[in-house]
Design an enzyme around this catalytic site. Structure first.
Site: not given
Ligand code: UDX
Length: 430
Positions: A268
């Site tokens: 996403c």
């Molecule tokens: C995301 C959105 O959160 C969700 O609402 C949407 O519908 C789809 O995209 P997702 O892709 O499943 O969900 O993962 P998420 O848990 O949001 O993490 C996204 C990325 O950000 C990951 O690679 C994670 O490692 C990174 N991340 C997240 C960080 O590097 N630091 C953080 O503090 C949080």
């Protein structure tokens, strides 16, 4: 209520199973017979915690799947949950959802009575009203806002916690322009609203489309900002995690999504930020801040390699990559930060050995030529350096395993490994 969902991918399957669990009668329409058979047999076609149980409970009963679009005629509302992949320039490719809308319209041509079509796929503002509604009208011969209504209901499920997120969402967004569409959306979600504390946002269709992009762009930019601050922290010998913890106490900021490191990946954030950038440029607006968020995200894997090089020359060296999934709890490697890390190591002539508890087979398709270890210990054995890319819990417990490295240089991209005697530890932003 009788609901049909076109598309049994990640979102379509999860939402279908959760709707069935709320008591609705649900039909999934998909062109893939193996997916259809799996759902009818009560087996989940994708891996997601809690989904197996829901599909086992309702599959073949309140939840059915079919390859026949004609099934939508016997339902009150159809959700379009088809993929909107990225083109090379970042803009979304509407080919699949347009074809789905045409097939849906043709099927609805023979329906008597009103019908609501809800776009659940992520689409840029204007797509539902200007493209999807037009295709539906042409293929069905029905008038939009008369017998056929359109709405937009974006999805905020996270991989790894999609079922829990569905049951307890922060918000439900209903984008509609007729009372009929709004009422039917309310009726679909009524059981969920009754049992959760979700806020319901009733808005226009274009606003609903934009809310999804704004949400993901905000979170991705928040992580890029914390990464940029972290990079500066590292230069000054400051611990970015201590800084973030204090900053997050300000409730205007909140402590969530403040984990700095190797950046964001997945299905996403990268796709949605790129699509928003492309849509803005298409409208002759240069989205400087979003472009910078992408730039910072691209920089983080390079910074990991630079930190490694401060201690070892990777050329000809066995280098371990720990973690291949884009985040823990999933086997999804789409846009994983491990991809640029492995590519960078290969460019430097390193001998890459990778390990992930569940994502190895998916990454093997992307990098068939590198070595894959069956455990972190096997990957570290004899390695001259290790890069930690995914924050799997098991990496926090490795401890003495690092002793088997030829040269114990550990570059941690996720703040998951404990600093300890005997290893040369480099945190990416601390
Ligand atoms: C995301 C959105 O959160 C969700 O609402 C949407 O519908 C789809 O995209 P997702 O892709 O499943 O969900 O993962 P998420 O848990 O949001 O993490 C996204 C990325 O950000 C990951 O690679 C994670 O490692 C990174 N991340 C997240 C960080 O590097 N630091 C953080 O503090 C949080």
């Amino acid at each position: 209520m009788k609901i049909s969902i076109v598309g049994s991918g990640y979102v379509g399957t999860t939402v279908a199973a959760c709707f069935a669990d709320l008591g609705h009668d649900v039909t999934n329409v998909d062109i893939d017979e193996t997916v259809v058979d799996a759902i009818n047999d009560g087996a989940a076609p994708i891996h997601e915690p809690g989904l197996d149980e829901l599909i086992a409970d309702h599959g073949g009963d309140r939840l059915r799947a079919t390859t026949d679009y004609g099934a939508v005629r016997d339902t009150d509302v159809t959700f379009l949950a088809l993929p909107t992949p990225a083109r090379d320039d970042g803009s979304i490719d509407l080919g699949i959802i347009e074809q789905g809308a045409r097939s849906l319209g043709e099927a609805l041509a023979e329906k008597n009575g009103d019908h609501l079509v809800v776009v659940k796929s992520t689409v840029v503002p204007g797509t539902t009203e200007d493209q999807i509604a037009q295709l539906l009208a042409e293929a069905s011969g029905k008038d939009i806002d008369e017998q056929l209504h359109v709405a937009m209901n974006p999805e905020f499920l996270r991989e790894g916690s999609a079922v829990a997120d569905f049951r307890d969402p922060d918000k439900l967004v209903f984008g509609a322009r007729t009372e009929f569409a709004r009422d039917r959306l309310r009726a679909v979600f009524e059981p969920l609203v009754a049992e959760s504390s979700a806020a319901t946002v009733e808005t226009g269709i274009r606003e609903a489309e934009m809310i999804k992009y704004a949400n993901n762009a905000f979170l991705a930019t928040k992580v890029s900002l914390v990464n940029e601050l972290g990079n500066v922290c590292k230069e000054y010998g400051v611990d970015a995690y201590e800084v973030a913890e204090a900053v997050g106490l300000d409730d205007r900021i909140s402590e969530r999504f403040l984990r700095s490191g190797v950046g964001w990946g997945g299905s996403c954030f990268p796709k949605d930020v790129a699509a928003l950038v492309a849509a803005a440029r298409d409208a002759d607006y240069e989205p400087t801040l979003l472009e910078a968020a992408v730039e910072v995200n691209d920089k983080q894997p390079e910074r990991m390699l630079e930190l490694l090089e401060e201690h070892v020359d990777p050329a000809g060296e066995r280098i371990a990559v720990l973690g291949l999934a884009f985040k823990p709890g999933t086997d999804d490697v789409r846009n994983s930060r491990a991809i640029p890390v492995v590519e960078g190591l290969q460019e430097h002539g390193a001998d890459v050995v990778a390990y992930d508890p569940v994502a190895t087979e998916n990454m093997r398709e992307r990098f068939p030529g590198i070595e894959y270890a069956d455990s972190a210990g096997e990957a570290l054995d004899g390695a001259g350096g290790a890069l930690v890319v995914t924050d799997w819990d098991e990496f926090a417990a490795l401890d003495g395993t690092f002793d088997a490295m030829a040269d114990s240089v550990v570059v941690d991209g996720r703040r998951i490994v404990e600093r300890r005697d005997g290893i040369t530890y480099e945190g990416l932003t601390w």
